[in-house]
Design an enzyme around this catalytic site. Structure first.
Site, PDB file in Angstrom:
ATOM      1  N   CYS A 165       0.798  -1.254   0.332  1.00  0.00           N
ATOM      2  CA  CYS A 165       0.010  -0.065   0.377  1.00  0.00           C
ATOM      3  C   CYS A 165       0.932   1.217  -0.027  1.00  0.00           C
ATOM      4  O   CYS A 165       0.396   2.214  -0.146  1.00  0.00           O
ATOM      5  CB  CYS A 165      -0.671   0.185   1.189  1.00  0.00           C
ATOM      6  SG  CYS A 165      -1.440  -1.461   1.324  1.00  0.00           S
ATOM      7  N   HIS A 297      -3.388   7.895   5.731  1.00  0.00           N
ATOM      8  CA  HIS A 297      -3.813   6.328   4.297  1.00  0.00           C
ATOM      9  C   HIS A 297      -4.992   5.733   5.383  1.00  0.00           C
ATOM     10  O   HIS A 297      -5.765   5.281   4.706  1.00  0.00           O
ATOM     11  CB  HIS A 297      -2.437   5.506   5.709  1.00  0.00           C
ATOM     12  CG  HIS A 297      -2.347   4.294   4.810  1.00  0.00           C
ATOM     13  ND1 HIS A 297      -2.431   4.328   3.396  1.00  0.00           N
ATOM     14  CD2 HIS A 297      -2.649   2.620   5.103  1.00  0.00           C
ATOM     15  CE1 HIS A 297      -1.844   3.283   3.122  1.00  0.00           C
ATOM     16  NE2 HIS A 297      -2.097   1.528   4.561  1.00  0.00           N
ATOM     17  N   HIS A 334      -9.638   2.155  -1.672  1.00  0.00           N
ATOM     18  CA  HIS A 334      -7.798   2.251  -1.483  1.00  0.00           C
ATOM     19  C   HIS A 334      -7.709   1.025  -3.048  1.00  0.00           C
ATOM     20  O   HIS A 334      -7.199  -0.077  -3.038  1.00  0.00           O
ATOM     21  CB  HIS A 334      -8.171   0.953  -0.097  1.00  0.00           C
ATOM     22  CG  HIS A 334      -6.323   0.619   0.442  1.00  0.00           C
ATOM     23  ND1 HIS A 334      -5.130   1.091  -0.435  1.00  0.00           N
ATOM     24  CD2 HIS A 334      -6.078   0.221   1.470  1.00  0.00           C
ATOM     25  CE1 HIS A 334      -3.976   1.195  -0.138  1.00  0.00           C
ATOM     26  NE2 HIS A 334      -4.471   0.181   1.019  1.00  0.00           N
TER      27      HIS A 334
END
Length: 405
Positions: A165, A297, A334
């Site tokens: 990520c 995040h 995401h």
């Protein structure tokens, strides 16, 4: 010129669930529009998670010829369109010497996952004994980087980052460092992901971190992340080079830091995140009270959100209560390896337009996330410097710092 160079962003491009370009994406962020909806692909009924932030009605033939489509996985298609937008905005031509000192560094976690998925199905489910000769060139993680370098004649440093990520933030951080150090005059950087296929979602289901209904970062009733897809690409350019040619400068990249938790393969560490946050500010020469906004995040998982808030609170001390912090994943999902690239657009919007993208889906305050998360509606605020956080599985953290140009 000796010493570190200043680094300007002179172009930006994107394809994601909120829009097919930067203006569409920023309009959606300002409006707090959600790009998450029912997934549409083969065998979706076999999944327990059936929502995602999909790029709807995508037609490769609208953008590429047959030969290109044969070579481009979906993640490469997204990247190429975003890169073309970014280069067009920058006004750069890479003929001659400039092409020799310009390169590409992009982030992706899954690479050509759609190609993997299609060909595993062909071999194992349909019993075929051959696959297309271009399967490897389509699925390799460096495919998008290579095609971008060929499209624009970029012969300088070019490679792909894969840190789950945090891939895009690591890629953009290294691009920044190369331009700042004089190793390249221009770098195209960002990332892309296209994991929204049966195999991609089925694999993530096993982790039990996915929501089945919505992404609600920082809300007490959050129940997991929602995947998205798309790409973001930026032109990072030596400031003096940009200024000499009269380029419009969107923002200045001023700092970057990385850290490793060295603790757990999936559980985040507040200490590791805090070291990356503090390191980015230190690298940029910024004090905590000079940061006005953080793009978090903010995945919407219980563990990530409270850990990130603890890291921010500790890194910023008393100033944490005056910070604006939001997670745009609540809108565009995401994007795993591509997520930091799309999120950087929200940072640029905050600096240029004074508009802070909201955290939508926020319903219940969480005492462990007691920061100003800009719930549900965008807000006007003049900020001079921002951070963009990325904290990956495997405990790999990457934080960028930007200033208003």
């Amino acid at each position: 010129m000796s010493g570190p160079r200043r680094v300007a962003i002179t172009g930006a491009g994107t394809v994601n669930a909120l829009g097919r370009d930067v203006p569409q994406t920023l309009a959606a962020m300002r409006e707090g529009r959600c790009g998450i909806g029912p997934l549409e692909f083969r065998d979706v009924e076999r999944l327990s998670v059936r929502i995602g932030a999909q790029v709807r009605d995508w037609r490769a033939e609208d953008h590429f010829n047959r030969q290109q489509i044969a070579l481009y996985d979906r993640f490469t298609q997204f990247t190429m369109l975003a890169a073309k937008q970014a280069v067009a905005q920058s006004g750069l031509s890479f003929q001659g010497e400039l092409g020799l000192c310009s390169g590409v560094v992009l982030g992706t976690a899954g690479g050509g996952l759609n190609t993997w998925d299609e060909n595993y199905r062909a071999v194992f489910e349909e019993g075929k004994n051959r696959v297309h000769p271009f399967v490897v060139p389509r699925l390799m993680n460096n495919a998008a980087t290579s095609h971008v370098s060929m499209e624009f004649g970029l012969r300088g440093p070019s490679f792909t980052m894969a840190t789950a990520c945090a891939s895009s933030n690591h890629a953009m951080g290294l691009a920044f460092q190369m331009v700042r150090a004089g190793a390249a005059r221009v770098m195209l950087s960002g990332g892309a992901e296209a994991m929204l296929c049966f195999g991609g979602i089925k694999a993530w289901e096993g982790l039990r971190v996915m929501s089945r209904d919505a992404c609600r970062p920082f809300s007490a009733n959050r129940n997991g992340m929602v995947q998205g897809e798309g790409a973001g690409v930026f032109v990072f350019e030596d400031w003096d080079h940009a200024a000499a040619r009269g380029a419009e400068i969107l923002a200045e990249v001023v700092g970057f830091a990385m850290s490793a938790d060295a603790q757990d393969i999936v559980m985040p560490s507040a200490q590791g995140a805090e070291r990356a946050i503090a390191g980015a500010m230190r690298d940029a020469g910024l004090n905590p009270d000079e940061i006005g906004y953080i793009n978090a995040h903010g995945t919407g998982t219980a563990a990530n959100d409270k850990t990130e808030c603890a890291a921010v609170a500790h890194a910023f001390g008393q100033h944490a209560d005056r910070l604006l912090i939001s997670s745009t994943k609540s809108m565009h999902g995401h994007l795993i390896g591509g997520t930091g690239a799309v999120e950087l657009l929200a940072c640029i919007m905050a600096l240029r337009d004074g508009i802070i993208a909201p955290t939508i889906g926020y319903e219940e305050p969480d005492p462990e996330c007691a920061l100003d998360v800009v719930p549900n509606q965008a807000r006007e605020a003049r900020v001079g410097a921002v951070l963009s956080n990325a904290f990956a599985f495997g405990g790999l953290n990457a934080v960028l710092a930007l200033k208003r140009a």
